[in-house]
Design an enzyme around this catalytic site. Structure first.
Site, PDB file in Angstrom:
ATOM      1  N   ASP A 144       0.849  -1.188   0.000  1.00 36.19           N
ATOM      2  CA  ASP A 144       0.000   0.000   0.000  1.00 36.19           C
ATOM      3  C   ASP A 144       0.884   1.237   0.000  1.00 36.19           C
ATOM      4  O   ASP A 144       2.045   1.176   0.397  1.00 36.19           O
ATOM      5  CB  ASP A 144      -0.858   0.024   1.271  1.00 36.19           C
ATOM      6  CG  ASP A 144      -2.108  -0.809   1.111  1.00 36.19           C
ATOM      7  OD1 ASP A 144      -2.416  -1.182  -0.026  1.00 36.19           O
ATOM      8  OD2 ASP A 144      -2.764  -1.079   2.137  1.00 36.19           O
ATOM      9  N   LYS A 200      -3.258   3.498  -3.132  1.00 39.09           N
ATOM     10  CA  LYS A 200      -3.846   4.707  -3.684  1.00 39.09           C
ATOM     11  C   LYS A 200      -3.668   5.821  -2.661  1.00 39.09           C
ATOM     12  O   LYS A 200      -3.522   5.587  -1.490  1.00 39.09           O
ATOM     13  CB  LYS A 200      -5.329   4.501  -3.941  1.00 39.09           C
ATOM     14  CG  LYS A 200      -6.093   4.207  -2.674  1.00 39.09           C
ATOM     15  CD  LYS A 200      -7.573   4.248  -2.875  1.00 39.09           C
ATOM     16  CE  LYS A 200      -8.266   3.734  -1.632  1.00 39.09           C
ATOM     17  NZ  LYS A 200      -9.670   3.553  -1.724  1.00 39.09           N
ATOM     18  N   MET A 250      -8.981   9.058   9.050  1.00 37.61           N
ATOM     19  CA  MET A 250      -9.558   9.560   7.798  1.00 37.61           C
ATOM     20  C   MET A 250     -10.506  10.727   8.058  1.00 37.61           C
ATOM     21  O   MET A 250     -11.571  10.820   7.454  1.00 37.61           O
ATOM     22  CB  MET A 250     -10.284   8.425   7.051  1.00 37.61           C
ATOM     23  CG  MET A 250      -9.315   7.371   6.539  1.00 37.61           C
ATOM     24  SD  MET A 250     -10.134   5.957   5.806  1.00 37.61           S
ATOM     25  CE  MET A 250     -10.140   4.818   7.174  1.00 37.61           C
TER      26      MET A 250
HETATM   27  N1  SAH Z   1      -4.484   0.363   8.729  1.00 35.25           N
HETATM   28  C1  SAH Z   1      -4.050   1.719   9.005  1.00 35.25           C
HETATM   29  C2  SAH Z   1      -5.128   2.733   8.749  1.00 35.25           C
HETATM   30  C3  SAH Z   1      -5.477   2.855   7.286  1.00 35.25           C
HETATM   31  S1  SAH Z   1      -6.720   4.034   6.999  1.00 35.25           S
HETATM   32  C4  SAH Z   1      -3.564   1.795  10.457  1.00 35.25           C
HETATM   33  O1  SAH Z   1      -3.799   0.847  11.223  1.00 35.25           O
HETATM   34  O2  SAH Z   1      -2.940   2.774  10.817  1.00 35.25           O
HETATM   35  C5  SAH Z   1      -5.754   5.447   6.539  1.00 35.25           C
HETATM   36  C6  SAH Z   1      -5.803   6.483   7.640  1.00 35.25           C
HETATM   37  O3  SAH Z   1      -4.939   6.103   8.698  1.00 35.25           O
HETATM   38  C7  SAH Z   1      -5.330   7.857   7.226  1.00 35.25           C
HETATM   39  O4  SAH Z   1      -6.339   8.601   6.596  1.00 35.25           O
HETATM   40  C8  SAH Z   1      -4.972   8.451   8.562  1.00 35.25           C
HETATM   41  O5  SAH Z   1      -6.125   8.852   9.278  1.00 35.25           O
HETATM   42  C9  SAH Z   1      -4.386   7.253   9.283  1.00 35.25           C
HETATM   43  N2  SAH Z   1      -2.918   7.182   9.146  1.00 35.25           N
HETATM   44  C10 SAH Z   1      -2.202   6.221   8.555  1.00 35.25           C
HETATM   45  N3  SAH Z   1      -0.884   6.439   8.691  1.00 35.25           N
HETATM   46  C11 SAH Z   1      -0.766   7.583   9.404  1.00 35.25           C
HETATM   47  C12 SAH Z   1       0.325   8.339   9.913  1.00 35.25           C
HETATM   48  N4  SAH Z   1       1.598   7.972   9.717  1.00 35.25           N
HETATM   49  N5  SAH Z   1       0.043   9.464  10.617  1.00 35.25           N
HETATM   50  C13 SAH Z   1      -1.221   9.843  10.874  1.00 35.25           C
HETATM   51  N6  SAH Z   1      -2.290   9.163  10.424  1.00 35.25           N
HETATM   52  C14 SAH Z   1      -2.068   8.051   9.707  1.00 35.25           C
END
Ligand code: SAH
Length: 254
Positions: free
Chosen positions: A35, A56, A168
């Site tokens: 991803d 994406k 998100m």
């Molecule tokens: N599976 C991922 C989440 C995926 S959804 C997890 O467990 O972290 C994608 C969302 O995750 C983004 O829109 C944001 O809200 C958050 N996100 C992912 N990586 C991030 C990061 N390094 N810093 C802040 N928010 C993050």
């Protein structure tokens, strides 16, 4: 290693937050589907695996989920060891559950490997304890983004007494603020907005429920970011008794 699909969490970005199990799966993989929230530095663990980007970024064209399913299935049926590497934890807003089910229904062996989810990492990087005795008795992870347009039970969230960690949410700040205020959350409830948690370019903005939308605008907050909403987001790190409050006001079970 047998033909199998590993659904692996890459953590929030800092390569040091990767688990040893994730490193082992990557080193044994034939094919790695990544991803785009996965830090490239993590790919150094991949050995000779073929690396296929399937991610994406909001608004851009992406590989349809059905195509990713079929790609995993095809490689697994060729006897390849496949790693599907996802940002954070594969089962926190990561579709890990549905991918595992789809593959298992087709006879593919699947193993899930936790990653540190962005919400937990972001809070920790900003010295925010998501639970704190006497202050926050729990934590609730939610997404502000739904595919079917359905709504969360905002009044229940507003009154839960738990710290809210919202994924998100960058494009939904106005909605989140209005819904939580309407649901009975105090207007001055502290909020932390954390962008690129655990990465060298991490940024954080402290605000409160009333001002968060305006502050995020001034701060030019961008995705990926998480919102931490609750008393602990003010950065309270000391227990009540060390802040001069009576120890008997502390809830020992929280
Ligand atoms: N599976 C991922 C989440 C995926 S959804 C997890 O467990 O972290 C994608 C969302 O995750 C983004 O829109 C944001 O809200 C958050 N996100 C992912 N990586 C991030 C990061 N390094 N810093 C802040 N928010 C993050």
């Amino acid at each position: 290693m047998n033909a199998k699909v590993w659904l692996v969490g890459a953590g929030p970005g800092d390569p040091e937050l990767l688990t040893l199990k994730a490193v082992r799966a990557l080193s044994e993989a034939d094919v790695v589907l990544i991803d785009d929230l996965v830090n490239d530095a993590i790919l150094e663990h991949c050995g000779n695996a073929r690396i296929i980007p399937v991610g994406k970024r909001g608004g851009c064209r992406s590989m349809p989920q059905a195509f990713i399913h079929r790609l995993m299935l095809r490689y697994a049926r060729q006897g390849k060891c496949v790693v599907r590497l996802k940002g954070g934890d594969p089962c926190i807003f990561g579709r890990g559950g549905e991918e595992a089910q789809w593959l298992r229904e087709r006879g593919v062996e699947v193993e899930l490997v936790n990653g540190i989810t962005a919400g937990l990492a972001g809070a920790t990087q900003c010295d925010i304890p998501l639970t704190l005795r006497g202050v926050a008795r729990g934590v609730t992870l939610v997404t502000a983004h739904t595919q079917d347009g359905s709504s969360l039970n905002w009044p229940a969230l507003a009154q839960s007494g738990t710290t809210l960690v919202i994924y998100m949410g960058v494009a939904k700040l106005s909605d989140i603020r209005q819904q939580l205020l309407a649901g009975g959350m105090a207007a001055d409830t502290p909020v932390a907005l954390i962008e690129n948690a655990s990465l060298p370019h991490q940024r954080e903005c402290r605000s409160d429920l009333t001002a968060m939308e305006e502050d995020a605008y001034t701060f030019e907050l961008k995705s990926p970011a998480i919102l931490v909403i609750g008393a602990v987001a003010a950065g309270v790190t000391l227990p009540l008794w060390e802040r001069g409050l009576p120890a008997n006001s502390v809830c020992e079970s929280a």
